[in-house]
Scaffold this active site. Sequence first.
Site: not given
Ligand code: DQA
Length: 145
Positions: A10-11, A18, A23, A100, A107
């Site tokens: 997600p996202n 974002r 990121y 990640h 974080r």
């Molecule tokens: C993530 C880290 C996660 O905590 C976060 O919810 C994400 C992205 C990363 O790629 O750093 O959506 O997986």
Amino acid sequence: MPRILIVNGPNLNLLGKREPEIYGSETLDKMNKRLDAMAKELHIDVEFFQSNSEGEIIDYLQQKGFEADGLIINPGAFTHYSYALRDVITAIGIEAVEVHLSNIYSREKFRRKSVIAPVVTGQITGFGFYGYAMALSYFADLKEE
Ligand code: DQA
């Protein structure tokens, strides 16, 4: 040719817009194109999938996971609480690498726990795009063995 699934949760479809300070500014599409080019050089067949829905990711892994040789997965926030995602990785018996973009240990406290980490070969966190590239090169070397 080994088949590797590259799955983003997600996202991650919002990459580029974002929180770019966390990121980066590259879109998911651009990242996937770079990985695709790298896979061609390494003689690996890659398939990309992204979904914001836990169920869709699970359905996808149930359908494709038994036939694939490896999984590179950034589960997004599902990392921190999805036992269902963890269970499907175990159920399909696939070798997996958790990636990640950001360093989840530097974080918020809730990000420090991954329920996925115990069922994957390893976790790469904090290297942005290079995390996926490292995982891909791991699978490329694995096929040589
Ligand atoms: C993530 C880290 C996660 O905590 C976060 O919810 C994400 C992205 C990363 O790629 O750093 O959506 O997986």
